[in-house]
Write a protein that holds these residues in place. Structure first.
Motif, PDB file in Angstrom:
ATOM      1  N   ILE A 258       0.835  -1.210   0.000  1.00 49.93           N
ATOM      2  CA  ILE A 258       0.000   0.000   0.000  1.00 49.93           C
ATOM      3  C   ILE A 258       0.870   1.261   0.000  1.00 49.93           C
ATOM      4  CG2 ILE A 258      -1.701   1.288   1.332  1.00 49.93           C
ATOM      5  CD1 ILE A 258      -2.791  -1.457   2.273  1.00 49.93           C
TER       6      ILE A 258
ATOM      7  N   LYS B 248      -3.660   9.939   3.823  1.00 56.90           N
ATOM      8  CA  LYS B 248      -3.804   8.488   3.886  1.00 56.90           C
ATOM      9  C   LYS B 248      -3.938   8.060   5.336  1.00 56.90           C
ATOM     10  CE  LYS B 248      -0.062   6.195   3.830  1.00 56.90           C
ATOM     11  NZ  LYS B 248       1.233   5.564   3.510  1.00 56.90           N
TER      12      LYS B 248
ATOM     13  N   MET C 202      -4.482  -2.795  -5.770  1.00 62.26           N
ATOM     14  CA  MET C 202      -4.323  -1.580  -4.967  1.00 62.26           C
ATOM     15  C   MET C 202      -4.039  -0.367  -5.849  1.00 62.26           C
ATOM     16  SD  MET C 202      -4.993  -2.202  -1.927  1.00 62.26           S
ATOM     17  CE  MET C 202      -5.263  -3.619  -0.880  1.00 62.26           C
TER      18      MET C 202
ATOM     19  N   ILE D 272      -6.659   2.668  -5.573  1.00 62.42           N
ATOM     20  CA  ILE D 272      -6.154   3.904  -4.960  1.00 62.42           C
ATOM     21  C   ILE D 272      -6.066   5.028  -5.993  1.00 62.42           C
ATOM     22  CG2 ILE D 272      -4.153   4.939  -3.823  1.00 62.42           C
ATOM     23  CD1 ILE D 272      -3.680   2.220  -2.461  1.00 62.42           C
TER      24      ILE D 272
ATOM     25  N   ILE E  55      -7.811   3.174   4.579  1.00 61.65           N
ATOM     26  CA  ILE E  55      -7.617   1.774   4.192  1.00 61.65           C
ATOM     27  C   ILE E  55      -7.485   0.931   5.456  1.00 61.65           C
ATOM     28  CG2 ILE E  55      -6.172   0.129   2.943  1.00 61.65           C
ATOM     29  CD1 ILE E  55      -5.268   2.413   1.174  1.00 61.65           C
TER      30      ILE E  55
ATOM     31  N   ILE F 118     -11.471   0.096   1.338  1.00 66.53           N
ATOM     32  CA  ILE F 118     -10.836   1.315   0.836  1.00 66.53           C
ATOM     33  C   ILE F 118     -11.946   2.353   0.669  1.00 66.53           C
ATOM     34  CG2 ILE F 118      -9.495   2.351  -1.018  1.00 66.53           C
ATOM     35  CD1 ILE F 118      -8.387  -0.438  -1.617  1.00 66.53           C
TER      36      ILE F 118
END
Length: 570
Positions: free
Chosen positions: A431, A449, A470, A474, A490, A503
């Motif tokens: 991530i 984040k 991801m 994202i 997340i 997410i």
């Protein structure tokens, strides 16, 4: 005692047994002699000799010779007109004839019937009758000729003597050979209700006949009808019992008929003793043949019925097995049809996606190129430096767009082509690397984040495929922001061999009418900041490869929540 001595000892015992049996049966035969003619209506030793040589083997023939020699010496010894040495010679020749008769009968039985049950089939019975007829004729012809040559009688008596010898031996074989051979088969006796009823009727019938015989007015016609009255009794024995029992009844009837006839009682008493004896012999021969044939017919019918029952059972079992096989084949066929239908559906889907893919790829690959070519032409004609820099910036954006599109195509190709690789996953690294990569791709974006990871044990999956998932999710959260700083939460939770990933962003969201279509290839829910339309399609296909699941919840203007559930690939 060694084995060779034991075998020889047993063989001697067999020969002695045959000799003794032959002699005793001969004395029984002489007991029923017609004194006026000194003829024997039946010669039991012929039947015994043939049966013993069949059962014990042809090596016991000396026993037949010894028994016949003793019986004939004893029979002729009191004959005053024959010298002792002639009696011994005559007896020896006749003993040789009786031995030859048994050996020939044994040879023909093995050749024409074999070693199987001799009376299990009607064809075997008729062959046995033919063999008995042949050997008795041979024996009578040779024996009568020997007696004639020894001067025992004249030419005028030759035929009568021949017929007497022939029929007497034939009747002895028909009576006693089947009786003795029958005990080679298993003798079973089961008392049933039907047997009791039949026995009751027999007792009533015998009692009725006895009562009538004591009545002087009915005695004479009943005595003449006795040969007909015994036939139902013999039929009953032949149809209902073992051959030994049936033949025992036949022998009993035959001996009783001989005894009564020799005492001038019964239907066979005639003025001419020779005719009376011949009639008696015919009667005994007929009832013997009838009993054997009826037994063989019933035996053959019973064996055929059992064979049919076994065949029916075998056929039923085969039908059952074949039915089960057909049911399995039918189930397999249906399963194959379902699999084929599913394959056809999948193939149509793939063909449709391929057609759409080719069209969209060719269009989306050419669009940035056409845009770059147009901007380059404008840059060549425009002398203003600021405009040239603007054109170059636009060219760069088009190149990046095409590069991203080509990357997505490669990701989809690799996902469909490569096998799943199992390795320990570090979600925090995947991530964080994704955010770092997107940061350099979009340096002007400020993204907040929030990352939370809870794991009770290591998680096994495909690291490259998780990076693809991801990266797409994202990047979508960053790209489709709602005019404000993107905030992405997340959460990763690993428990019970599964990873639960959420997410959530604060972007513009997706309309309810687009939720079900966002996984379609090249589908775009909006034209603003429009990508290729492959992102969520790739995510869906990649998750399917990992045997997981994805759910999207979204509200326009508030953001989107993506929930992933992935199993650990042990």
């Amino acid at each position: 005692m060694n084995l060779q001595s034991l075998v020889k000892y047993n063989q001697d015992l067999k020969i002695l047994l045959v000799a003794l049996g032959y002699f005793l049966f001969a004395r029984i035969g002489y007991f029923f002699v017609f004194e006026e003619l000194y003829f024997l209506p039946t010669w039991p030793p012929s039947g015994l000799a043939l049966a013993f040589i069949v059962i014990l083997g042809r090596r016991v023939w000396p026993g037949i010779t010894i028994g016949a020699l003793l019986a004939n010496i004893l029979a002729y010894w009191n004959t005053s007109d024959i010298a002792p040495n002639s009696i011994i010679l005559l007896s020896a020749l006749i003993a040789a004839v009786h031995t030859l008769e048994a050996l020939l009968g044994n040879f023909l039985l093995k050749k024409w019937i074999g070693k199987s049950q001799h009376f299990a089939k009607t064809t075997h019975v008729f062959r046995f009758l033919f063999i008995a007829l042949i050997i008795s004729v041979v024996s009578a012809l040779i024996g009568t000729s020997i007696l004639y040559l020894q001067g025992m009688f004249g030419v005028s008596e030759y035929l009568q003597r021949f017929i007497s010898w022939w029929v007497g031996n034939l009747v002895g074989i028909l009576l006693f050979t089947p009786f003795i051979l029958s005990f080679r088969e298993e003798l079973t006796w089961k008392i049933s209700k039907a047997n009791i009823i039949e026995l009751t009727f027999l007792i009533i019938a015998v009692s009725t006949i006895t009562f009538i015989l004591n009545n002087e007015n009915l005695r004479t016609p009943l005595e003449q009808a006795i040969p007909f009255l015994v036939l139902p009794f013999l039929l009953w024995l032949a149809f209902r019992f073992h051959l030994g029992v049936a033949m025992a009844g036949t022998i009993l009837v035959a001996l009783l008929a001989v005894y009564l006839t020799t005492h001038d009682i019964g239907p066979f008493v005639l003025e001419d003793s020779s005719n009376a004896m011949l009639l008696l012999q015919i009667f005994i021969g007929v009832i013997s043949v009838s009993t054997i044939v009826l037994y063989a017919t019933e035996k053959e019918r019973t064996n055929t019925q059992k064979a049919l029952e076994q065949l029916n059972g075998s056929l039923e079992e085969k039908v059952k097995i074949r039915t089960e096989e057909l049911e399995m084949e039918n189930a397999n066929r249906k399963s194959t049809e379902k699999a084929l239908q599913a394959s056809n559906i999948e193939l149509r889907k793939i063909n449709s996606e391929l057609d759409n893919f080719v069209y969209r790829v060719s269009h989306d690959l050419r669009a940035p190129i056409a845009s770059m070519l147009g901007l380059l032409n404008l840059a060549k004609k425009d002398t203003n430096e600021e405009m040239k820099n603007l054109y170059l910036t636009k060219v760069e954006e088009s190149a990046k767009l095409q590069d991203n599109f080509i990357t997505e195509i490669l990701d989809q190709s690799r996902n469909a082509r490569l096998e799943v690789k199992k390795e320990i996953i570090k979600f925090d690294k995947i991530i964080n690397d994704t955010f770092e990569q997107l940061k350099y791709a979009n340096p002007d974006d400020l993204v907040k984040k929030n990352l939370s990871i809870k794991a009770d044990k290591p998680f096994i999956s495909d690291e490259w495929r998780l990076k693809v998932i991801m990266n797409n999710l994202i990047s979508n959260a960053i790209r489709y922001r709602n005019g404000r700083e993107p905030i992405i939460d997340i959460n990763v939770k690993i428990e019970n061999e599964q990873a639960f990933i959420t997410i959530q962003d604060n972007g513009r969201g997706i309309g309810a009418e687009h939720i079900k279509k966002v996984y379609d290839m090249f589908y775009r829910a909006t034209d603003e900041n429009a990508g290729s339309g492959l992102g969520l399609y790739i995510v869906k296909e990649t998750i399917a490869k990992l045997k997981g699941d994805i759910q999207i919840e979204s509200q326009v203007g508030k953001g989107t929540l993506v929930t992933l559930k992935l199993p650990s690939l042990q």
